[in-house]
Design an enzyme around this catalytic site. Sequence first.
Site, PDB file in Angstrom:
ATOM      1  N   ARG A  24     -31.320  -9.738  12.568  1.00 43.33           N
ATOM      2  CA  ARG A  24     -32.792  -9.661  12.617  1.00 43.33           C
ATOM      3  C   ARG A  24     -33.361 -10.135  13.962  1.00 43.33           C
ATOM      4  NH1 ARG A  24     -35.657  -9.316   7.552  1.00 43.33           N
ATOM      5  NH2 ARG A  24     -34.474  -7.735   6.448  1.00 43.33           N
ATOM      6  N   ARG A  28     -40.689  -9.805  13.535  1.00 47.38           N
ATOM      7  CA  ARG A  28     -42.073 -10.277  13.590  1.00 47.38           C
ATOM      8  C   ARG A  28     -42.307 -11.500  14.469  1.00 47.38           C
ATOM      9  NH1 ARG A  28     -45.551  -8.436   9.931  1.00 47.38           N
ATOM     10  NH2 ARG A  28     -44.736  -6.603   8.877  1.00 47.38           N
ATOM     11  N   ARG A  37     -45.005  -2.471  15.952  1.00 50.36           N
ATOM     12  CA  ARG A  37     -45.118  -2.458  14.486  1.00 50.36           C
ATOM     13  C   ARG A  37     -46.519  -2.068  14.028  1.00 50.36           C
ATOM     14  NH1 ARG A  37     -45.583  -1.586  10.081  1.00 50.36           N
ATOM     15  NH2 ARG A  37     -45.022  -2.711   8.194  1.00 50.36           N
ATOM     16  N   ASP A  74     -32.827  -0.088   8.525  1.00 49.80           N
ATOM     17  CA  ASP A  74     -32.666  -0.948   7.353  1.00 49.80           C
ATOM     18  C   ASP A  74     -31.508  -0.423   6.516  1.00 49.80           C
ATOM     19  OD1 ASP A  74     -34.355  -3.256   5.961  1.00 49.80           O
ATOM     20  OD2 ASP A  74     -33.431  -2.012   4.424  1.00 49.80           O
ATOM     21  N   TYR A 151     -30.038  -2.985  -5.242  1.00 53.62           N
ATOM     22  CA  TYR A 151     -31.395  -2.428  -5.104  1.00 53.62           C
ATOM     23  C   TYR A 151     -31.560  -1.202  -6.008  1.00 53.62           C
ATOM     24  CZ  TYR A 151     -32.432  -5.707  -1.436  1.00 53.62           C
ATOM     25  OH  TYR A 151     -32.680  -6.869  -0.758  1.00 53.62           O
TER      26      TYR A 151
END
Length: 340
Positions: A24, A28, A37, A74, A151
Site C-alpha cells: 500500500r 491516501r 484520486r 486491487d 469476498y
Amino acid sequence: MPESLFLKTCNGLVSTQKPVWFMRQAGRYLPEYMEVRNQFKTFLDFVRDSEAAAKVTVQPVDRFGVDAAILFSDILVLLPTLGINVNFFLGIGPQIENAIQTEKAIAELKDPNLEKELFYTKEAIEKTQNLLKGKTPLLGFIGGPLTLASYAIEGKTSKDLHQVKKLFYQNPNAYHSLLMKISEAAGEYLSLQAKWGCDALVVMDSWAGHLSVEDYQKMAFPYSKRAIEIAKSKNVPILHYANGAGHLLQEFLKLPASGFGLDWRTSLENALADHPNVTFQGNLDPATLFAPKEIIQRRVREILELTKNRPHIMNLGHGILPGTPIEGVQAFIDAVRKYG
Ligand code: CP3
C-alpha cells in the site's frame, strides 16, 4: 534488470544494502495520490483508468526512491471476470452484490476472458514501465484464492470467515469447485501480469490467518499452490504474503514461492533461525510509522541486525495505514539506507 537490488534479493542473493518497498505504498497518505484520486467518483473507475493507475504507481518511487513499484490495482478486480460484482464504498470497504454460496451459483460463474476483461491492467503495466524506464522493477499481484473466495462467499471483508467455513463443512464439493475456479483464474491472471511486463509477482493471502493449521492445509494451501504453479513458468520471482499467519508458517513455506512476507505478530527472529534458507520480507508493525523518528530508526536497526547476512526485503508487516505521516515512511527508508 540484472542490477535491481530487489530482484537480486528475491533470487536469494545477499547484498550490503537491503531493498525496501511497502505494501500500500501508493495511497491516501500521499497528497499527490489524493490529487489523482479526487478526479474519480469511484475507486474502480480510478483503477480502470490505466494512465491514472500508472501515474500513482510511480509516485512512491519518485518521492522515496523505493526499490520496487507495485501496480496500482486491487486483488478484487479478478472477481467481476467470474461474474461476481464488486463495489468499493469509502469507509465501508468492498461489497459484493451477489455473494456466492450455493452450488447453483458456483456452476453459473463465468469462464473468464482475462486478456479482454483485464485489458486495462495490461495497459497500466505498459504505461508504468514507460514511466519507470527500466530503473525500478514492477510488481504485479493477485489475492490468495482463499482470500478471494472469502469476498466471493461472505460478500465483504469478514472478521472470522464463518460463511467460508460453513460452506466448506456443509458442501465440500461446492467449496472445492469454487476454489478451483478462483485458483485457475488467479494463476492465469498472475501469469498474464508477468507476460504483460511485470518483473516480479506477489500473492496476498490476507485472511489465511483466520484458519487453523489443519483447515489451512485443506482450505487454502492446495489452491495457492495451484495458482503459483500456473505462474511459475514465467520465471519471475513470486513472493507470498499472509497476514496474522505465524501459526501457518511451516505450512505456507511449502509453497513454491521465492520469498515470504511475514506479518508483524510473527517473530522474525524465530522464523530466521528455524528456516536458514528462506528469504523473508517484513515485518515492522505498520503503526510504528506513527512513532517518533528515533523509535522507527531503532526498530529498523533491530531488523537489519537480525537479517544481516541473509537475503531480506525490508517492508512492513502489512500495508501502510491510512493517515500515516509521510515523515514516518521517510524515516523508515532513511534508516534502511543508512544502516542496511
Ligand atoms: O500500493 C499498493 O499496495 C498497490 C495497490 C493495492 C490496493 N489494494 C489498493 C487499494 C493492493 C496491492 C491491494 C491489495 C488488497 N486489496 C488486499 C491484499 C493486501 C491487504 O491489504 O491485506 C486486500 C485484502 C484488498 C481488498 C480491499 N481493497 C479492501 C479491504 C479495501 C478497503 C479498505 C481500504 O483500505 O480502504 C480496498 C480498497 C483499496 N485498495 C484502496 C486502495 C488504495 C482504498 C480505496 C480508495 O483509495 O478509495
